[in-house]
Design a protein around this motif. Sequence first.
Motif, mmCIF file in Angstrom:
data_model
loop_
_atom_site.group_PDB
_atom_site.id
_atom_site.type_symbol
_atom_site.label_atom_id
_atom_site.label_comp_id
_atom_site.label_asym_id
_atom_site.label_seq_id
_atom_site.Cartn_x
_atom_site.Cartn_y
_atom_site.Cartn_z
ATOM 1 N N ALA A 216 0.829 -1.212 0.000
ATOM 2 C CA ALA A 216 0.000 0.000 0.000
ATOM 3 C C ALA A 216 0.863 1.261 0.000
ATOM 4 O O ALA A 216 0.580 2.227 -0.724
ATOM 5 C CB ALA A 216 -0.932 -0.025 1.205
ATOM 6 N N ASN A 217 1.921 1.275 0.822
ATOM 7 C CA ASN A 217 2.793 2.447 0.868
ATOM 8 C C ASN A 217 3.534 2.658 -0.449
ATOM 9 O O ASN A 217 3.716 3.797 -0.900
ATOM 10 C CB ASN A 217 3.800 2.298 2.008
ATOM 11 C CG ASN A 217 3.151 2.380 3.371
ATOM 12 O OD1 ASN A 217 2.054 2.910 3.515
ATOM 13 N ND2 ASN A 217 3.811 1.856 4.384
ATOM 14 N N MET A 218 3.974 1.573 -1.056
ATOM 15 C CA MET A 218 4.670 1.684 -2.344
ATOM 16 C C MET A 218 3.746 2.209 -3.436
ATOM 17 O O MET A 218 4.154 3.031 -4.264
ATOM 18 C CB MET A 218 5.233 0.320 -2.741
ATOM 19 C CG MET A 218 6.464 -0.106 -1.967
ATOM 20 S SD MET A 218 7.897 0.948 -2.310
ATOM 21 C CE MET A 218 8.127 0.651 -4.067
ATOM 22 N N LEU A 219 2.502 1.767 -3.447
ATOM 23 C CA LEU A 219 1.553 2.250 -4.459
ATOM 24 C C LEU A 219 1.298 3.742 -4.302
ATOM 25 O O LEU A 219 1.074 4.453 -5.292
ATOM 26 C CB LEU A 219 0.234 1.473 -4.357
ATOM 27 C CG LEU A 219 0.295 0.009 -4.821
ATOM 28 C CD1 LEU A 219 -1.036 -0.680 -4.578
ATOM 29 C CD2 LEU A 219 0.669 -0.077 -6.298
ATOM 30 N N ASP A 220 1.337 4.240 -3.057
ATOM 31 C CA ASP A 220 1.173 5.683 -2.836
ATOM 32 C C ASP A 220 2.345 6.470 -3.390
ATOM 33 O O ASP A 220 2.185 7.638 -3.797
ATOM 34 C CB ASP A 220 1.028 5.972 -1.335
ATOM 35 C CG ASP A 220 -0.300 5.503 -0.778
ATOM 36 O OD1 ASP A 220 -1.244 5.319 -1.571
ATOM 37 O OD2 ASP A 220 -0.394 5.306 0.453
ATOM 38 N N GLU A 221 3.545 5.865 -3.401
ATOM 39 C CA GLU A 221 4.747 6.596 -3.807
ATOM 40 C C GLU A 221 5.090 6.460 -5.290
ATOM 41 O O GLU A 221 5.697 7.357 -5.871
ATOM 42 C CB GLU A 221 5.941 6.109 -2.971
ATOM 43 C CG GLU A 221 5.820 6.359 -1.487
ATOM 44 C CD GLU A 221 5.764 7.839 -1.138
ATOM 45 O OE1 GLU A 221 6.456 8.625 -1.824
ATOM 46 O OE2 GLU A 221 5.028 8.197 -0.215
ATOM 47 N N LEU A 222 4.717 5.345 -5.898
ATOM 48 C CA LEU A 222 5.198 5.056 -7.249
ATOM 49 C C LEU A 222 4.707 6.058 -8.299
ATOM 50 O O LEU A 222 5.380 6.262 -9.322
ATOM 51 C CB LEU A 222 4.778 3.632 -7.658
ATOM 52 C CG LEU A 222 5.579 2.501 -7.003
ATOM 53 C CD1 LEU A 222 5.032 1.146 -7.415
ATOM 54 C CD2 LEU A 222 7.057 2.600 -7.377
ATOM 55 N N ASN A 223 3.546 6.670 -8.080
ATOM 56 C CA ASN A 223 2.995 7.589 -9.078
ATOM 57 C C ASN A 223 3.277 9.051 -8.777
ATOM 58 O O ASN A 223 2.702 9.942 -9.405
ATOM 59 C CB ASN A 223 1.477 7.384 -9.178
ATOM 60 C CG ASN A 223 1.116 6.013 -9.723
ATOM 61 O OD1 ASN A 223 1.799 5.485 -10.611
ATOM 62 N ND2 ASN A 223 0.065 5.417 -9.182
ATOM 63 N N LYS A 224 4.188 9.306 -7.822
ATOM 64 C CA LYS A 224 4.497 10.694 -7.484
ATOM 65 C C LYS A 224 5.522 11.274 -8.458
ATOM 66 O O LYS A 224 6.292 10.545 -9.093
ATOM 67 C CB LYS A 224 4.998 10.776 -6.040
ATOM 68 C CG LYS A 224 3.890 10.508 -5.029
ATOM 69 C CD LYS A 224 4.345 10.739 -3.613
ATOM 70 C CE LYS A 224 3.182 10.551 -2.637
ATOM 71 N NZ LYS A 224 3.597 10.756 -1.223
ATOM 72 N N PRO A 225 5.538 12.611 -8.609
ATOM 73 C CA PRO A 225 6.404 13.250 -9.625
ATOM 74 C C PRO A 225 7.883 12.927 -9.491
ATOM 75 O O PRO A 225 8.590 12.804 -10.498
ATOM 76 C CB PRO A 225 6.135 14.750 -9.402
ATOM 77 C CG PRO A 225 4.763 14.805 -8.810
ATOM 78 C CD PRO A 225 4.645 13.577 -7.960
ATOM 79 N N TYR A 226 8.391 12.769 -8.262
ATOM 80 C CA TYR A 226 9.834 12.543 -8.124
ATOM 81 C C TYR A 226 10.245 11.200 -8.718
ATOM 82 O O TYR A 226 11.377 11.030 -9.185
ATOM 83 C CB TYR A 226 10.269 12.656 -6.661
ATOM 84 C CG TYR A 226 9.858 11.509 -5.756
ATOM 85 C CD1 TYR A 226 10.649 10.371 -5.634
ATOM 86 C CD2 TYR A 226 8.685 11.573 -5.015
ATOM 87 C CE1 TYR A 226 10.284 9.326 -4.801
ATOM 88 C CE2 TYR A 226 8.310 10.540 -4.173
ATOM 89 C CZ TYR A 226 9.110 9.420 -4.070
ATOM 90 O OH TYR A 226 8.745 8.387 -3.243
#
Length: 328
Positions: A216-226
């Motif tokens: 769940a945490n990885m899915l929140d981060e993978l689509n972020k601009p950085y």
Amino acid sequence: MTSYILNRFAWAIPMLFLVSIAAFTVIQLPPGDYATALVAEMRANGDTPPEGTEERLRHQLGLDRPMYEQYGTWIGNIVLHGDFGTSLTYNQPVSNLIWSRLALTVAISFASLLLTWVIAIPIGVYAAARQYSFLDYFFTIFGFLGRGFPEFLSALILMWVAYSWMGMNVGGLFSPQMQDAPWSLAKVGDMFGHLWIPLLVLATSGAAGLIRVVRANMLDELNKPYVETALAQGLTEWAVIWRYPVRVALNPFISTIGWALPALISGDVITSVVLNLPTTGPLLLRALQSQDMYLSGSFILILGVFTILGTIVSDILLAISDPRIRYR
């Protein structure tokens, strides 16, 4: 940062005082006391204690004194002399009882915690990076089954497998001939031969839940601009994933040190009872059942100390690992 650390340790002192009061008071909230439990156990075993036995025991053990006097004596001996008192159940110093089982408890808990992380982190990262793939669905099912399957039932099944198919002596950490033998390489090897069952039970259950957390945490981060920026600079997918999103996704692991540290001391009580492990969990359970206020109160106090220390350590590590969480 230094002022924040000093401030946290300053607040820890009154917190420990409140924890000690709560630990000593909660043990005495149920009706009766150790004398009542002991007399009831004698009657359950078919004995008929003489009239007035309960009152004599209560006076002999000092249980007829006011609670604040009992607490003052107990906490005073701890602070001034490091004396946690004498266990009413075992008639031994509380310190000896706890420390004699502490090393094995910490070893088992720490090994199972490391194995849990080794299993959960790579699987959670892969499941997020390959969302809705076959393996993602497979690990999702594994996570739900692992969380829903009781640990004590897993322990019973593995004990049956080890006894029926592998011919092992199950229950405990040592074979009968090694139980009371002095420590040697042979005894250590015998312990490792029995250690795989509790490690597998504890690590499987823990990993099942943490896989879902990491995913769940990885899915929140993978689509972020950085992440998109790093990929646009030519870095490979897995290099970007392990270098950036994983670092942020692991913050919950760091924040759980607050409860993971006391868990290392207490161990898993039910699993330890089922597997007959010589850890501190069954000791605490027995102390609570018999209303042994010195043993159980000291145990709860120690767990409270490690909970407060673990929370402080996790906050500091979070500030170090994540630049967004800087305490000024």
